[in-house]
Design an enzyme around this catalytic site. Structure first.
Site, PDB file in Angstrom:
ATOM      1  N   GLU A  64      74.103 -41.309 -24.267  1.00  0.00           N
ATOM      2  CA  GLU A  64      75.269 -41.791 -25.010  1.00  0.00           C
ATOM      3  C   GLU A  64      75.099 -41.792 -26.538  1.00  0.00           C
ATOM      4  O   GLU A  64      75.023 -42.852 -27.162  1.00  0.00           O
ATOM      5  CB  GLU A  64      75.626 -43.209 -24.549  1.00  0.00           C
ATOM      6  CG  GLU A  64      75.986 -43.294 -23.084  1.00  0.00           C
ATOM      7  CD  GLU A  64      76.535 -44.661 -22.685  1.00  0.00           C
ATOM      8  OE1 GLU A  64      76.497 -45.591 -23.502  1.00  0.00           O
ATOM      9  OE2 GLU A  64      77.016 -44.789 -21.546  1.00  0.00           O
TER      10      GLU A  64
ATOM     11  N   GLU B 175      76.102 -43.002 -14.939  1.00  0.00           N
ATOM     12  CA  GLU B 175      76.171 -44.470 -15.031  1.00  0.00           C
ATOM     13  C   GLU B 175      77.585 -44.900 -14.701  1.00  0.00           C
ATOM     14  O   GLU B 175      78.560 -44.300 -15.165  1.00  0.00           O
ATOM     15  CB  GLU B 175      75.858 -44.991 -16.444  1.00  0.00           C
ATOM     16  CG  GLU B 175      74.408 -44.982 -16.827  1.00  0.00           C
ATOM     17  CD  GLU B 175      74.152 -45.622 -18.196  1.00  0.00           C
ATOM     18  OE1 GLU B 175      74.976 -46.438 -18.663  1.00  0.00           O
ATOM     19  OE2 GLU B 175      73.115 -45.295 -18.790  1.00  0.00           O
TER      20      GLU B 175
HETATM   21  C1  FCB Z   1      75.728 -48.048 -21.270  1.00  0.00           C
HETATM   22  C2  FCB Z   1      74.243 -47.875 -21.542  1.00  0.00           C
HETATM   23  C3  FCB Z   1      73.352 -48.604 -20.569  1.00  0.00           C
HETATM   24  C4  FCB Z   1      73.913 -49.950 -20.169  1.00  0.00           C
HETATM   25  C5  FCB Z   1      75.363 -49.843 -19.790  1.00  0.00           C
HETATM   26  C6  FCB Z   1      75.989 -51.157 -19.357  1.00  0.00           C
HETATM   27  O1  FCB Z   1      76.438 -47.845 -22.436  1.00  0.00           O
HETATM   28  O2  FCB Z   1      73.896 -46.513 -21.488  1.00  0.00           O
HETATM   29  O3  FCB Z   1      72.086 -48.687 -21.138  1.00  0.00           O
HETATM   30  O4  FCB Z   1      73.688 -50.881 -21.132  1.00  0.00           O
HETATM   31  O5  FCB Z   1      76.105 -49.312 -20.846  1.00  0.00           O
END
Ligand code: FCB
Length: 480
Positions: free
Chosen positions: A182, A372
């Site tokens: 990210e 994620e």
């Molecule tokens: C994302 C991050 C991860 C975690 C989630 C909730 O932005 O990549 O590390 O903190 O959010």
């Protein structure tokens, strides 16, 4: 308290699904990151990172917490991997801590630090779990920050050298690699908003970091390609949120939404495809030109084998005369009266579907994996030792249904990784938001599999026929 509105699950969502609907090649897993889980912040020769530094700053983190211990993964990884194996999770995405491997960021390798990842990779493989490695998940060595960190163009070379150290040692066993986690978040939250390490609040720092991260993303991909066996799969990850105008139809909110989309969802994706920065929709990005050198345009593209899509919510965007250059701000979920999580993020599983569609629509987009996705809700451990987290379970069930919906419509998405395996240190928010499938009692480091973890286990075992619709469950812990 609120029950999910029916519209939350659109009619086109498959009403029920099981693992088989995704096909045998679909990759299922869980994700974590080094700084959020490992602890042992100064053990066995590890150098300091910008997060070790940042958490020590005044009022940087809620509750003045640090990740010095976190979920103690550095020491508890064998039993954590045992648990992962028991849950039947076939893929594990984690990151390496740069300062554990190269304490000064460049130069001599800390053998003990690199040995840790070597053992961890072997530990995964011995349990039938495939390791997926993120090279950089936000914990830049502090020694490099002292030289300007992401604002110094030399970071591109530093990152490539570090990636190759990992590749040379682990590349014979790790098949799946991700260059960055990210970049929008570590450049924006870290350099413009000052709420993440290194805590800068400067447009110039943000723009410099953005260009260098975009270059590093591609050059890092090339460095890995050069050092890894030809079968290696090289990806990178992007944060994204489906954006809707706060007042649909109002031209200035619509324009602000397009501008925000260019910055939040397209900024790092389009240069990788050779499309350049999305300056037409966000003229503010013309200011990146100051950092661009003659050959850079040719260096920004890289043909990744996959993109990791990371999604948690949607955002509503309104025009704002008070935010110079961007002329937009986000209207929070509480203000909009919609259900939200412990992070204040709207509960909106369809966001994932829309973002998969948006990313999948680029000509020459590589295959997509959701690397994620998850939700933070306050958990309660019952006296019997259960964590009945039906809100998280309902959220994951709905989101996975949205992945299947996109897949059935032809979006090339072939993986889903839940964030996160265990509860962990949620950056500026400290330990309060809990994202894990496994609960951690931080006083004792005791692990308790949550009901959502059991549900994921049944899904992966092919035993669960999940209802993508609400099915009578309410997100009772979500707040309105
Ligand atoms: C994302 C991050 C991860 C975690 C989630 C909730 O932005 O990549 O590390 O903190 O959010």
């Amino acid at each position: 308290m609120s029950t999910l509105p029916a519209a939350f699950f659109p009619a086109t969502t498959p009403p029920t699904y099981s693992r088989a609907d995704f096909g045998a090649d679909f990759q299922w897993g869980v994700s974590t990151a080094a700084y959020q889980t490992e602890g042992s912040w100064n053990a066995e020769g590890k150098g300091f990172s910008i997060w070790d530094e940042f958490v020590r700053g005044r009022r940087a983190i809620k509750g003045r917490e640090t990740a010095d211990v976190a979920s103690d993964f550095y020491r508890r990884w064998p039993t954590d991997l045992d648990l992962m194996q028991q849950l039947g999770i076939p893929n594990f995405r984690f990151s390496a801590a740069w300062a554990r491997v190269l304490p000064a960021g460049t130069g001599p390798v800390n053998t003990k630090g690199l040995d840790f990842y070597d053992r961890l990779v072997d530990g995964c493989l011995a349990r039938g779990i495939a390791p997926w490695l993120t090279v950089y998940h936000w914990d830049l060595p502090q020694a490099l920050q002292q030289q300007g960190g992401w604002t110094n163009r030399a970071v591109v070379g530093w990152l490539c050298d570090y990636a190759q150290v990992l590749a040379h040692r682990l590349g014979d066993r790790v098949q799946h690699w991700m260059v960055l986690n990210e970049p929008m978040v570590f450049t924006g939250a870290g350099h413009l908003l000052g709420i993440h390490a290194p805590g800068r609040r400067s447009l110039g720092a943000f723009l410099a970091a953005t260009h260098h991260a975009t270059l590093a993303q591609a050059e890092g991909g090339r460095a890995l390609r050069a050092a890894l066996p030809s079968s290696a799969q090289i990806g990178t990850t992007f944060s994204c949120s489906y954006l809707t105008p706060w007042r649909p139809g109002l031209p200035r909110d619509e324009r602000s939404t397009r501008r925000a989309d260019a910055i939040l969802n397209r900024l790092f994706v389009e240069p990788a495809l050779g499309l350049g920065y999305p300056t037409a929709d966000a003229p503010l990005l013309n200011r990146l030109a100051r950092y661009v050198q003659p050959d850079d345009e040719a260096r920004l593209p890289f043909s990744f084998d996959f993109w990791g899509v990371q999604n948690y919510t949607r955002e509503a965007v309104r025009h704002s005369p008070y935010v110079p250059l961007l002329w937009a701000n986000l209207v929070g979920a509480a203000r909009r009266g919609v259900p939200y999580t412990q992070m204040g993020w709207e509960v909106y599983p369809e966001s994932l579907y829309h973002m998969l569609r948006q990313f999948g629509a680029y000509p020459h987009a590589p295959r997509l994996l959701v690397t994620e996705n998850g939700a933070a809700f306050p958990d309660v451990v019952t006296p019997e030792g259960r964590v009945p987290d039906e809100a998280r379970q309902a959220y994951l069930r709905a989101c996975i249904g949205q992945v299947l919906r996109a897949r059935r419509e032809g979006v090339p998405v072939d993986g889903y990784f839940a964030w996160s395996f265990t509860d962990n240190f949620e950056w500026a928010e400290g330990y309060e938001p809990r994202f894990g499938l496994v609960h951690i009692d931080y006083a004792t480091q005791q692990r308790t599999v949550k009901d959502s973890g059991r549900w994921y286990q049944r899904l992966l075992a092919g035993e669960e026929v999940a209802t993508a619709a609400n099915g009578g469950l309410s997100i009772s812990q979500a707040t309105v």
